[in-house]
Design an enzyme around this catalytic site. Structure first.
Site, PDB file in Angstrom:
ATOM      1  N   LYS A  30     -63.215  -6.230   0.605  1.00 41.18           N
ATOM      2  CA  LYS A  30     -61.921  -6.739   1.089  1.00 41.18           C
ATOM      3  C   LYS A  30     -60.768  -5.846   0.606  1.00 41.18           C
ATOM      4  O   LYS A  30     -59.907  -5.451   1.382  1.00 41.18           O
ATOM      5  CB  LYS A  30     -61.678  -8.187   0.590  1.00 41.18           C
ATOM      6  N   ARG A 105     -58.873 -19.209  -0.024  1.00 42.16           N
ATOM      7  CA  ARG A 105     -60.236 -19.238  -0.567  1.00 42.16           C
ATOM      8  C   ARG A 105     -60.816 -20.638  -0.550  1.00 42.16           C
ATOM      9  O   ARG A 105     -61.959 -20.839  -0.969  1.00 42.16           O
ATOM     10  CB  ARG A 105     -60.158 -18.774  -2.008  1.00 42.16           C
ATOM     11  N   ARG A 154     -68.535  -1.026  -9.519  1.00 45.76           N
ATOM     12  CA  ARG A 154     -67.102  -0.820  -9.233  1.00 45.76           C
ATOM     13  C   ARG A 154     -66.338  -0.328 -10.470  1.00 45.76           C
ATOM     14  O   ARG A 154     -66.519  -0.810 -11.580  1.00 45.76           O
ATOM     15  CB  ARG A 154     -66.456  -2.116  -8.760  1.00 45.76           C
ATOM     16  N   ARG A 187     -63.707  -4.105 -14.248  1.00 43.48           N
ATOM     17  CA  ARG A 187     -63.125  -5.445 -14.353  1.00 43.48           C
ATOM     18  C   ARG A 187     -63.950  -6.334 -15.271  1.00 43.48           C
ATOM     19  O   ARG A 187     -65.172  -6.255 -15.285  1.00 43.48           O
ATOM     20  CB  ARG A 187     -63.041  -6.065 -12.950  1.00 43.48           C
ATOM     21  N   ARG A 198     -69.175 -16.250  -9.480  1.00 35.54           N
ATOM     22  CA  ARG A 198     -68.214 -15.969  -8.403  1.00 35.54           C
ATOM     23  C   ARG A 198     -68.875 -16.129  -7.033  1.00 35.54           C
ATOM     24  O   ARG A 198     -68.273 -16.641  -6.092  1.00 35.54           O
ATOM     25  CB  ARG A 198     -67.662 -14.540  -8.560  1.00 35.54           C
TER      26      ARG A 198
HETATM   27  P1  AP5 Z   1     -63.876  -4.114  -3.199  1.00 35.29           P
HETATM   28  O1  AP5 Z   1     -63.136  -3.559  -2.038  1.00 35.29           O
HETATM   29  O2  AP5 Z   1     -63.219  -4.097  -4.519  1.00 35.29           O
HETATM   30  O3  AP5 Z   1     -64.440  -5.575  -2.851  1.00 35.29           O
HETATM   31  P2  AP5 Z   1     -63.710  -6.977  -2.775  1.00 35.29           P
HETATM   32  O4  AP5 Z   1     -64.269  -7.709  -1.613  1.00 35.29           O
HETATM   33  O5  AP5 Z   1     -62.219  -6.793  -2.809  1.00 35.29           O
HETATM   34  O6  AP5 Z   1     -64.258  -7.616  -4.100  1.00 35.29           O
HETATM   35  P3  AP5 Z   1     -63.554  -8.424  -5.258  1.00 35.29           P
HETATM   36  O7  AP5 Z   1     -64.549  -8.491  -6.354  1.00 35.29           O
HETATM   37  O8  AP5 Z   1     -62.202  -7.852  -5.590  1.00 35.29           O
HETATM   38  O9  AP5 Z   1     -63.378  -9.806  -4.592  1.00 35.29           O
HETATM   39  P4  AP5 Z   1     -63.198 -11.114  -5.302  1.00 35.29           P
HETATM   40  O10 AP5 Z   1     -62.866 -11.965  -4.147  1.00 35.29           O
HETATM   41  O11 AP5 Z   1     -64.308 -11.584  -6.151  1.00 35.29           O
HETATM   42  O12 AP5 Z   1     -62.041 -10.802  -6.384  1.00 35.29           O
HETATM   43  P5  AP5 Z   1     -60.498 -11.150  -6.430  1.00 35.29           P
HETATM   44  O13 AP5 Z   1     -59.834 -10.069  -7.156  1.00 35.29           O
HETATM   45  O14 AP5 Z   1     -59.981 -11.568  -5.116  1.00 35.29           O
HETATM   46  O15 AP5 Z   1     -65.270  -3.319  -3.253  1.00 35.29           O
HETATM   47  C1  AP5 Z   1     -66.223  -3.604  -4.270  1.00 35.29           C
HETATM   48  C2  AP5 Z   1     -66.974  -2.306  -4.625  1.00 35.29           C
HETATM   49  O16 AP5 Z   1     -67.732  -1.886  -3.500  1.00 35.29           O
HETATM   50  C3  AP5 Z   1     -66.062  -1.118  -4.977  1.00 35.29           C
HETATM   51  O17 AP5 Z   1     -66.651  -0.389  -6.001  1.00 35.29           O
HETATM   52  C4  AP5 Z   1     -65.996  -0.288  -3.679  1.00 35.29           C
HETATM   53  O18 AP5 Z   1     -65.813   1.070  -3.950  1.00 35.29           O
HETATM   54  C5  AP5 Z   1     -67.364  -0.563  -3.083  1.00 35.29           C
HETATM   55  N1  AP5 Z   1     -67.345  -0.594  -1.616  1.00 35.29           N
HETATM   56  C6  AP5 Z   1     -66.439  -1.199  -0.818  1.00 35.29           C
HETATM   57  N2  AP5 Z   1     -66.779  -1.048   0.477  1.00 35.29           N
HETATM   58  C7  AP5 Z   1     -67.944  -0.336   0.478  1.00 35.29           C
HETATM   59  C8  AP5 Z   1     -68.807   0.130   1.524  1.00 35.29           C
HETATM   60  N3  AP5 Z   1     -68.532  -0.110   2.818  1.00 35.29           N
HETATM   61  N4  AP5 Z   1     -69.915   0.806   1.177  1.00 35.29           N
HETATM   62  C9  AP5 Z   1     -70.202   1.054  -0.143  1.00 35.29           C
HETATM   63  N5  AP5 Z   1     -69.426   0.642  -1.175  1.00 35.29           N
HETATM   64  C10 AP5 Z   1     -68.305  -0.049  -0.860  1.00 35.29           C
HETATM   65  O19 AP5 Z   1     -60.519 -12.479  -7.337  1.00 35.29           O
HETATM   66  C11 AP5 Z   1     -60.852 -12.447  -8.701  1.00 35.29           C
HETATM   67  C12 AP5 Z   1     -60.671 -13.836  -9.296  1.00 35.29           C
HETATM   68  O20 AP5 Z   1     -59.292 -14.261  -9.173  1.00 35.29           O
HETATM   69  C13 AP5 Z   1     -61.466 -14.954  -8.616  1.00 35.29           C
HETATM   70  O21 AP5 Z   1     -62.784 -15.024  -9.132  1.00 35.29           O
HETATM   71  C14 AP5 Z   1     -60.620 -16.181  -8.963  1.00 35.29           C
HETATM   72  O22 AP5 Z   1     -60.840 -16.627 -10.289  1.00 35.29           O
HETATM   73  C15 AP5 Z   1     -59.204 -15.659  -8.884  1.00 35.29           C
HETATM   74  N6  AP5 Z   1     -58.607 -15.815  -7.550  1.00 35.29           N
HETATM   75  C16 AP5 Z   1     -58.222 -14.815  -6.714  1.00 35.29           C
HETATM   76  N7  AP5 Z   1     -57.735 -15.321  -5.575  1.00 35.29           N
HETATM   77  C17 AP5 Z   1     -57.819 -16.665  -5.687  1.00 35.29           C
HETATM   78  C18 AP5 Z   1     -57.509 -17.734  -4.808  1.00 35.29           C
HETATM   79  N8  AP5 Z   1     -57.009 -17.511  -3.574  1.00 35.29           N
HETATM   80  N9  AP5 Z   1     -57.743 -19.000  -5.229  1.00 35.29           N
HETATM   81  C19 AP5 Z   1     -58.232 -19.242  -6.454  1.00 35.29           C
HETATM   82  N10 AP5 Z   1     -58.566 -18.280  -7.325  1.00 35.29           N
HETATM   83  C20 AP5 Z   1     -58.366 -16.988  -6.945  1.00 35.29           C
END
Ligand code: AP5
Length: 245
Positions: A30, A105, A154, A187, A198
């Site tokens: 994402k 979410r 990552r 992270r 997660r």
């Molecule tokens: P990346 O692009 O970083 O993936 P992502 O989908 O953004 O993954 P996240 O782990 O950031 O999502 P998340 O939803 O768990 O975390 P968030 O920060 O929102 O890619 C991942 C890896 O894959 C990278 O190394 C990249 O290089 C590689 N990659 C990407 N595309 C690729 C491809 N096509 N091929 C190969 N490799 C690839 O949330 C974190 C925490 O915050 C949550 O757990 C929660 O506690 C809190 N939080 C955030 N938002 C909310 C909300 N709305 N409500 C409640 N709590 C929330």
């Protein structure tokens, strides 16, 4: 601005794009894709995870409340996150649209967003209303084992935010950002134990959003199991087609 990955997109500078939502499990890509789309259309990427991590780092009241929850892999309470998003949507850079990464979410967050956008639309001119139109939802579908490898591999740059992967997108020099030379970081929630929590939270609380958005006909599924450029091309092409409707 020229799109980097799709010949279907040409000049996009002045176009009102409206809200875009990136939906998908942890590690689906994402953040990676949101950055490319944001750059292509000149709209801001609003990552609730990034905003929360920034609050944790600065030890704000919100950050203090969120820290332990995020380290367990649970979701931060809806009210806290919605208040945070409400403030962000009012910022001037959202005038053409914005891309939400990691929000909504839960079904409650999605209902809140619909109501909030409707509220912002009231009293706006045509362009203002288009910038806050009902969102287009891009759902990234990725196989489970691929997610695990993406998350454990990552690394990101604490200075410019660029995301790398030791398996799939390594930096030129191990552990160092190609752009600004900063030392890359991992992270705290990218450990196997927290990743499993997660992914459970995603299955239980976020997956129901697929039905929620499918019902409005604005959900587009994208195969996220392809290389980054191929995923980006599919997303941009989907956005162009939806925008022509
Ligand atoms: P990346 O692009 O970083 O993936 P992502 O989908 O953004 O993954 P996240 O782990 O950031 O999502 P998340 O939803 O768990 O975390 P968030 O920060 O929102 O890619 C991942 C890896 O894959 C990278 O190394 C990249 O290089 C590689 N990659 C990407 N595309 C690729 C491809 N096509 N091929 C190969 N490799 C690839 O949330 C974190 C925490 O915050 C949550 O757990 C929660 O506690 C809190 N939080 C955030 N938002 C909310 C909300 N709305 N409500 C409640 N709590 C929330």
């Amino acid at each position: 601005m020229e799109a980097r990955t799709s010949s279907a997109v040409v000049k996009t500078d002045q176009r009102v794009v409206g809200p875009i939502i990136m939906l998908g499990p942890p590690g689906a890509g994402k953040g990676t894709q949101a950055k490319l789309i944001a750059e292509t259309y000149g709209i801001p990427q609003i990552s609730t995870g990034d905003i929360l991590r920034d609050n944790v780092a600065r030890k704000t009241e919100l950050g203090v409340k969120a820290k332990a929850i995020m380290e367990r892999g649970d979701l931060v309470p809806d009210d806290l996150v919605c208040d945070m998003v409400a403030d962000r949507l009012l910022m001037a850079d959202c005038y053409k649209g914005f891309i939400l990464d990691g929000f909504p979410r839960t079904v409650r967050q999605a209902e809140w967003l619909d109501a909030q956008l409707e509220k912002i639309r009231a009293g706006q001119d045509a362009a203002g209303r288009a910038a806050c139109a009902p969102p287009i939802v891009l759902r990234l579908v990725v196989e489970y084992n691929q997610l695990l490898q993406r998350l454990t591999g990552r690394r990101s740059c604490p200075t410019c935010g660029l995301i790398y992967n030791v398996y799939f997108q390594p930096p030129k020099v191990q552990g160092i950002c190609d752009v600004d030379g900063s030392t890359l970081v991992q992270r705290r929630d990218d450990t196997e134990e927290v990743i499993s929590e997660r992914l459970k939270a995603y299955e239980q609380l976020t997956l129901p959003l697929v039905d929620y958005y499918q019902a409005s006909g604005r959900l587009v599924e994208v195969n996220g199991d392809q290389p980054v450029d191929a995923v980006a091309a599919q997303m941009l092409s989907a956005l162009e087609n939806v925008h022509r409707l």
